[in-house]
Design an enzyme around this catalytic site. Structure first.
Site, PDB file in Angstrom:
ATOM      1  N   GLU A  71       0.814  -1.214   0.000  1.00 35.39           N
ATOM      2  CA  GLU A  71       0.000   0.000   0.000  1.00 35.39           C
ATOM      3  C   GLU A  71       0.849   1.267   0.000  1.00 35.39           C
ATOM      4  O   GLU A  71       0.566   2.229  -0.705  1.00 35.39           O
ATOM      5  CB  GLU A  71      -0.933   0.039   1.216  1.00 35.39           C
ATOM      6  CG  GLU A  71      -1.755   1.310   1.253  1.00 35.39           C
ATOM      7  CD  GLU A  71      -2.780   1.351   2.352  1.00 35.39           C
ATOM      8  OE1 GLU A  71      -3.674   2.209   2.275  1.00 35.39           O
ATOM      9  OE2 GLU A  71      -2.694   0.545   3.284  1.00 35.39           O
ATOM     10  N   ASP A  89      -0.684  -5.109   3.018  1.00 40.70           N
ATOM     11  CA  ASP A  89      -1.220  -3.887   3.619  1.00 40.70           C
ATOM     12  C   ASP A  89      -0.772  -3.901   5.071  1.00 40.70           C
ATOM     13  O   ASP A  89      -1.243  -4.722   5.862  1.00 40.70           O
ATOM     14  CB  ASP A  89      -2.747  -3.864   3.531  1.00 40.70           C
ATOM     15  CG  ASP A  89      -3.325  -2.505   3.901  1.00 40.70           C
ATOM     16  OD1 ASP A  89      -2.606  -1.717   4.557  1.00 40.70           O
ATOM     17  OD2 ASP A  89      -4.494  -2.233   3.564  1.00 40.70           O
ATOM     18  N   ILE A  91      -1.169  -1.833   7.657  1.00 45.75           N
ATOM     19  CA  ILE A  91      -2.253  -1.546   8.599  1.00 45.75           C
ATOM     20  C   ILE A  91      -3.502  -1.247   7.786  1.00 45.75           C
ATOM     21  O   ILE A  91      -3.640  -0.171   7.200  1.00 45.75           O
ATOM     22  CB  ILE A  91      -1.930  -0.352   9.524  1.00 45.75           C
ATOM     23  CG1 ILE A  91      -0.693  -0.635  10.367  1.00 45.75           C
ATOM     24  CG2 ILE A  91      -3.130  -0.055  10.438  1.00 45.75           C
ATOM     25  CD1 ILE A  91      -0.305   0.496  11.306  1.00 45.75           C
ATOM     26  N   ASP A  92      -4.399  -2.210   7.722  1.00 48.26           N
ATOM     27  CA  ASP A  92      -5.665  -2.008   7.030  1.00 48.26           C
ATOM     28  C   ASP A  92      -6.664  -1.516   8.077  1.00 48.26           C
ATOM     29  O   ASP A  92      -7.013  -2.234   9.004  1.00 48.26           O
ATOM     30  CB  ASP A  92      -6.163  -3.313   6.402  1.00 48.26           C
ATOM     31  CG  ASP A  92      -7.447  -3.097   5.626  1.00 48.26           C
ATOM     32  OD1 ASP A  92      -7.448  -2.249   4.718  1.00 48.26           O
ATOM     33  OD2 ASP A  92      -8.453  -3.759   5.943  1.00 48.26           O
ATOM     34  N   THR A  94      -6.362   2.186   9.025  1.00 48.67           N
ATOM     35  CA  THR A  94      -5.490   3.154   9.707  1.00 48.67           C
ATOM     36  C   THR A  94      -6.283   4.131  10.567  1.00 48.67           C
ATOM     37  O   THR A  94      -5.845   4.505  11.663  1.00 48.67           O
ATOM     38  CB  THR A  94      -4.643   3.932   8.680  1.00 48.67           C
ATOM     39  OG1 THR A  94      -3.833   3.009   7.949  1.00 48.67           O
ATOM     40  CG2 THR A  94      -3.734   4.936   9.367  1.00 48.67           C
ATOM     41  N   ASP A 217      -6.079  -4.432  -0.159  1.00 46.76           N
ATOM     42  CA  ASP A 217      -7.182  -4.483   0.802  1.00 46.76           C
ATOM     43  C   ASP A 217      -7.831  -5.868   0.826  1.00 46.76           C
ATOM     44  O   ASP A 217      -8.244  -6.348   1.886  1.00 46.76           O
ATOM     45  CB  ASP A 217      -8.250  -3.439   0.458  1.00 46.76           C
ATOM     46  CG  ASP A 217      -7.747  -2.019   0.599  1.00 46.76           C
ATOM     47  OD1 ASP A 217      -7.037  -1.736   1.571  1.00 46.76           O
ATOM     48  OD2 ASP A 217      -8.063  -1.189  -0.278  1.00 46.76           O
TER      49      ASP A 217
END
Length: 274
Positions: A71, A89, A91-92, A94, A217
């Site tokens: 990402e 990702d 930190i999906d 945030t 994602d």
């Protein structure tokens, strides 16, 4: 792909997910900077970038010839030149990380020649690791996951991000989803697509619908849902891409067709991508 290679990919993916999750929890307790990407609601933190770099270094130390699509940075100039691609990702969710300090996750997927091989979604705040390996099933920690409860559209608990999507408003999809909310048992909004889709695999949700997601994602959760026996396609029912933006519909297969028919009957131009 050889079984030994697949096993090595699984081992590293799970290690990366847990290590990234532990690092995010550690940094969450310390001061960190928050920046805007495209708007005040599109956040990125120094932790996102640090965690992604941490994962990249772990991957390249073991598989230096693999490509990475992340990402916060695309490691390769042209990731399509690699047979094996890691889609990550750090930190999906945030915004949840910043405000709630729960309902965020680490998402790590491995694709080989466009085919999903390993997927891991780790929720560090609850110490829940959802993962799957192609042909070997899906798991939550060590518990096998199987989407097998018969459910109708009226009985379904769904999750979506469509309500706040501007393009959805422009073409009327938000109104369709609002009608859908009146048809199903309930709707939820968690704010982490990877986690929401993992919940479909675990049976905590019956379906998830999104107007547009990036590859990182849904990359890992897609594999988990499919290995648990669920269906994952675009909103129009076409195959989901592995490396580009797309609408997403992930759900229990027993009401997949019913959900598709509802969406099509309300709007014949539901976009498949972007």
């Amino acid at each position: 792909m050889q079984a030994s290679t697949l096993a090595a990919l699984k081992e590293l993916a799970l290690q990366c997910a847990r290590s990234a999750g532990e690092l995010s929890l550690k940094r969450m307790k310390e001061p960190f900077t928050v920046e805007y990407k495209t708007s005040a609601s599109d956040l990125v933190t120094a932790v996102d970038k640090e965690v992604e770099n941490h994962v990249i270094q772990m991957i390249l130390a073991r598989f230096p010839d693999h490509g990475i699509l992340g990402e916060e940075s695309a490691h390769a100039e042209d990731y399509k030149q690699y047979d094996t691609l890691w889609v990550i990702d750090p930190i999906d969710g945030t915004t949840n990380f910043v405000h709630q300090q729960i309902n965020f996750s680490v998402s790590i997927a491995v694709y080989h020649k466009g085919e999903g091989m390993v997927g891991a979604v780790y929720d560090p705040s609850r110490d829940e690791l959802f993962y799957a390996v192609k042909g070997e099933g899906a798991f939550l920690n060590d518990r096998p996951l199987q989407v097998n409860r018969a459910v109708s559209l009226e009985q379904a608990l769904l999750c979506t991000s469509v309500f706040w999507n501007k393009r959805a408003e422009q073409i009327g999809i938000d109104l369709i989803v609002k009608k859908l909310a009146g048809k199903v048992r309930g709707m939820r909004l968690l704010g982490s697509a990877a986690l929401e889709m993992a919940y479909v695999a675990a049976g905590r949700l019956d379906g998830y619908v999104s107007m547009q997601l990036n590859a990182w994602d849904f990359g890992a959760a897609r594999i988990i849902v499919e290995e648990a026996g669920g269906r994952v396609t675009t909103m129009t029912g076409t195959p989901l891409p592995y490396d580009q933006k797309s609408s997403v519909m992930a759900c229990n297969p027993t009401f997949y067709e019913e959900l598709q028919q509802f969406l099509k009957s309300e709007h014949t131009d539901v976009p498949s991508q972007n």
